[in-house]
Design a protein around this motif. Sequence first.
Motif, PDB file in Angstrom:
ATOM      1  N   ASP A 161      12.561  24.435 -24.722  1.00  0.00           N
ATOM      2  CA  ASP A 161      12.965  25.651 -24.460  1.00  0.00           C
ATOM      3  C   ASP A 161      14.432  25.882 -26.211  1.00  0.00           C
ATOM      4  O   ASP A 161      13.797  26.842 -26.349  1.00  0.00           O
TER       5      ASP A 161
ATOM      6  N   PHE B 185      13.454  30.050 -11.482  1.00  0.00           N
ATOM      7  CA  PHE B 185      13.253  29.092 -11.966  1.00  0.00           C
ATOM      8  C   PHE B 185      11.567  27.908 -11.163  1.00  0.00           C
ATOM      9  O   PHE B 185      12.493  28.521  -9.770  1.00  0.00           O
TER      10      PHE B 185
ATOM     11  N   SER C 170      14.880  23.062 -20.692  1.00  0.00           N
ATOM     12  CA  SER C 170      14.270  21.691 -20.700  1.00  0.00           C
ATOM     13  C   SER C 170      14.568  22.158 -22.610  1.00  0.00           C
ATOM     14  O   SER C 170      15.216  22.624 -23.963  1.00  0.00           O
TER      15      SER C 170
ATOM     16  N   LYS D 266      10.670  23.249 -13.093  1.00  0.00           N
ATOM     17  CA  LYS D 266      11.796  23.404 -14.128  1.00  0.00           C
ATOM     18  C   LYS D 266      13.142  22.677 -13.250  1.00  0.00           C
ATOM     19  O   LYS D 266      13.629  22.171 -13.586  1.00  0.00           O
TER      20      LYS D 266
END
Length: 542
Positions: free
Chosen positions: A400, A97, A397, A101
């Motif tokens: 996503d 990540f 998120s 993020k």
Amino acid sequence: MRTLLLPFSARFIAYTAVLVITAALLIELYFFPSAIVAVPLVLFAALAVIGTVDLIQTRHAVLRNYPLTAHIRFILEEIRPEIRQYFLESEKDGTPFSRDKRAIVYQRAKQALDKRPFGTQNDVYAAGFEWLHHSMAPRQVAQEGFRIAIGGPDCAKPYTASIFNISAMSFGALSPNAIRALNIGAKKGNFAHDTGEGGYSSYHRENGGDIIWEIGSGYFSCRNGDGTFCAEKFEAGARDAQVKMVELKLSQGAKPGHGGVLPAPKVTAEIAAARGVPAGVDCISPSRHSAFATPIEMMQFIATMRRLSGGKPAGFKLCIGHPWEFLAVCKAMVETGIYPDFIVVDGKEGGTGAAPLEFTDHLGMPLREGLNFVHNALIGINARDRIKLGASGKIVSAFDIARAMALGADWCNSARGFMFALGCIQSQSCHTDRCPTGVSTQDRVRQRALVVPDKSERVFNFHRATVEALAELVAAAGLSHPTELTRAHFSRRVSAHEVKSFAELYPPLKPGELLAGTRDPRFANAWDMASAKEFRAMPLAA
Ligand SMILES: Cc1cc2nc3c(=O)[nH]c(=O)nc-3n(C[C@H](O)[C@H](O)[C@H](O)COP(=O)(O)O)c2cc1C
Ligand code: SF4
């Protein structure tokens, strides 16, 4: 001559210097005894012993050649990830990540400012850049948390789940405090917490948050002494009011087709009790199930799980491997008339506590392809309406979530997102039992770092803020619920000069197309190779 000069060569000079200083201090102490000399003498004598051990030990070649100084290399190796993370990483760097993020999760979890100044840092002209189309007539932002009803016609107790839930992570992989904090957060935010395959433990039960009870090939919390599935124990746990759905785990993206071993020293009395295994003995999850051997038997087992749970939604989780095997399961659904209430598709990009590198890097289908495949296969057998799809794989998120829902997901799960909310700093030492934040360790002292009341609040905040951000995205797209997102709402730049919509990139099958005999090259051969009676591929007709 060369041998005589060796102690003064660059690689031995530190060791030689330590020996000389130790000898000098020893002589000084002999003639002028004082504490001022004794203290450095102890230090240098210790270094001399370490250097001598380095020289004569046989395990590490580099220590034999570079006594004492090679330890600096080992120390730097040890702290390399931290140095990268603290000093070298840019906002878009960092794996799995990126810093960016992780930061959005931390900010949302801590209710800190989660906005960004001065425009995107993404290269919007690079291949792979994706975006959601906005509307000229945005909607009012929804105030209600988005929920989705799970449970087909055979399900007596459907569950209305949040569209964002905590993905499967076992007690054992996570500490007791991590499980507690996740479950309290889930209770407060009215979303679901998946137990993972390591059993339905007392830590899951303490605080009453909604539970999805996952069972894997080890049948932890519901096994007989020989490791086989125990219907009575499963029934007792699955009927618990806190359990809202029951899930059969076939595989997970980070290590599909791989069993697991929790080594004997980590099988504490607590973990042994949760799993129903003896303490202090290696705890093995076989790589395959013993409760069924064919697709038809698997569907019958799903029906058994649903019946034993008192009619709760029963489904399975997998990372897609051979396409014909999933299609074999589809054929088994059609043949038996037994349909799962849900399927969770995990992406190859998913996480785990520990896995072999080859499995983590190269086995299993990534989420978007897997999700698209399963969504289409269910359309192709006319079962999409009765089976809900969950998705997991680096979803942290609102974008996503929106993207996964456009590709067929009805809801999304996050594992590592919620770990970040618990304070995980991506040090990637989960497999060593030396987690610095108390998230993934069974070491009692390290577990103390995770303060449950504080971190449960962060779990709750992260979920709430992410769903709110999703509501804003959906409204900007002119929609009122994320289930309205379709492939036509997203585009991807596929090269410097070309952009395609998801509708072009992921074309759908027609309803019933598999049953009618498809010619779609993505499915035709695999469908013919699939048999409801075996997972093995059938030979294609010449
Ligand atoms: C520490 C850890 C433990 C996990 N344990 C399980 C498990 O017991 N069962 C399972 O199905 N998946 C397990 N997973 C996989 C996650 O549930 C999830 O499918 C995967 O990590 C993808 O989600 P993510 O990208 O949000 O982490 C685990 C993942 C992590 C990081
Ligand atoms: S802080 Fe490091 S060891 Fe702990 S859970 Fe996160 S990645 Fe794993």
